[in-house]
Scaffold this active site. Structure first.
Site, mmCIF file in Angstrom:
data_model
loop_
_atom_site.group_PDB
_atom_site.id
_atom_site.type_symbol
_atom_site.label_atom_id
_atom_site.label_comp_id
_atom_site.label_asym_id
_atom_site.label_seq_id
_atom_site.Cartn_x
_atom_site.Cartn_y
_atom_site.Cartn_z
ATOM 1 N N ASP A 82 0.839 -1.193 0.000
ATOM 2 C CA ASP A 82 0.000 0.000 0.000
ATOM 3 C C ASP A 82 0.877 1.247 0.000
ATOM 4 O O ASP A 82 1.790 1.380 0.814
ATOM 5 C CB ASP A 82 -0.887 -0.034 1.253
ATOM 6 C CG ASP A 82 -1.965 1.025 1.251
ATOM 7 O OD1 ASP A 82 -2.382 1.450 0.158
ATOM 8 O OD2 ASP A 82 -2.408 1.415 2.352
ATOM 9 N N ASP A 104 2.494 5.018 -5.621
ATOM 10 C CA ASP A 104 1.745 6.245 -5.386
ATOM 11 C C ASP A 104 2.557 7.447 -5.841
ATOM 12 O O ASP A 104 3.355 8.003 -5.091
ATOM 13 C CB ASP A 104 1.392 6.365 -3.904
ATOM 14 C CG ASP A 104 0.530 7.581 -3.618
ATOM 15 O OD1 ASP A 104 0.202 8.322 -4.571
ATOM 16 O OD2 ASP A 104 0.174 7.785 -2.440
ATOM 17 N N ALA A 211 -11.413 4.513 2.914
ATOM 18 C CA ALA A 211 -12.813 4.106 2.873
ATOM 19 C C ALA A 211 -13.298 3.425 4.154
ATOM 20 O O ALA A 211 -14.289 2.702 4.132
ATOM 21 C CB ALA A 211 -13.042 3.183 1.674
#
Length: 307
Positions: A82, A104, A211
């Site tokens: 992640d 990212d 989320a």
């Protein structure tokens, strides 16, 4: 069952309009709680490791915990990085056994984001590894990832970005944010923007970061036993279900795991102040994680019985 990539998971999820939960892990109890939930729900699952968690636990510890978790597993499991910040960390985890990585480059200008993402895609695809990228920015803080404000994903740019980089899935910014304080007022997501991206990228898996729904019962319990988590607000569950109807195949959940642990530890340590056996308080925390993840799989993600 050996580790897999998200490819088949996402194809099924997209077709049947549900989402796969990507749960952040840092220690043994979290891995166990998530995997017990996935096994009982017969749900595919993504175990994801942030760069900060990898530094905290150590790469080899992470790998060995996951190996133990999948040894007798009957559900598909992805091991995902992640928020990889650069090519080097993505290469390290690809070489180290991860089956999926997120690069990212969202904090870079558009062309630089494409350049960085493309370099990771080229290396990852040589090793059969899935690549998630991000376009747009989420406000908030998670480990070393920080942004002051949301920068929403432009639909036309998303198409160009995917075509030029070859990334396998794309994290989009439509109003979610990292951390426990996602909304100052009424929660709102830009579903019109999401629907436009989905129309322009048909059959392409999208990802929703930031989320967590920040359950009120965790906040209340934590605060009742000495916590100071005031004003926390997450993404309503019905919005997450709607996102899965509009091309979102992966929903990231981290804060809810942290809150489940924090609330449980505070309560147990308060109720049993003489207790000093870690198993007596980490055991209930593991159970809280399992219960929360099962609930998400069954009632929010709709991924139960999809393994």
């Amino acid at each position: 069952m050996p580790l897999t990539t998200p490819k088949e998971m996402f194809e099924k999820a997209y077709m049947d309009k549900y989402a796969i939960g990507a749960f952040n892990v840092t220690n043994m109890e979290i891995v166990q709680g998530i995997m017990e939930a996935a096994e009982e729900e017969k749900s595919p699952v993504i175990l994801q490791i942030s760069a900060g968690a990898r530094k905290y636990a150590g790469h080899n510890y992470i790998i060995k915990m996951v190996e133990a978790a999948i040894e007798n597993s009957n559900v598909p499991v992805v091991l995902h990085l992640d928020h990889g910040v650069d090519f080097n960390i993505c290469k390290e985890v690809i070489d180290g056994g991860f089956t999926s990585v997120m690069i990212d480059g969202s904090h870079f200008p558009f062309e630089k984001n494409i350049e960085v993402t493309k370099s990771v895609v080229e290396y990852a695809h040589q090793h059969g590894v899935w690549v998630e990228a991000e376009l747009g920015q989420l406000a908030g803080i998670e480990d070393d990832v920080f942004a002051e404000q949301n920068v929403f994903t432009e639909p036309d740019q998303a198409v160009e970005f995917v075509e030029r980089t070859g990334c396998n899935s794309l994290a989009v910014a439509i109003g979610t944010s990292h951390g426990a304080y996602k909304f100052k007022s009424e929660p709102k997501l830009d579903f019109e923007r999401l629907e436009k991206i989905t129309q322009l990228l048909p059959n392409y898996p999208l990802v929703l970061h930031g989320a967590s729904s920040v359950p009120e019962e965790f906040i209340k319990t934590a605060n009742n036993f000495g916590g100071q988590i005031a004003g926390a607000k997450g993404v309503p569950e019905f919005m997450l279900k709607k996102a899965a109807q509009l091309g979102v195949c992966k929903i990231n959940i981290d804060t809810d795991i942290r809150l489940a642990i924090t609330a449980t530890l505070r309560k147990v340590l308060n109720d049993f102040p003489a207790e000093f056996d870690p198993r007596k308080f980490f055991g209930p925390a593991r159970q809280a994680i399992k219960d929360m993840v099962q609930y998400k799989m069954r009632f929010v993600l709709d991924s139960s019985n999809k393994a």
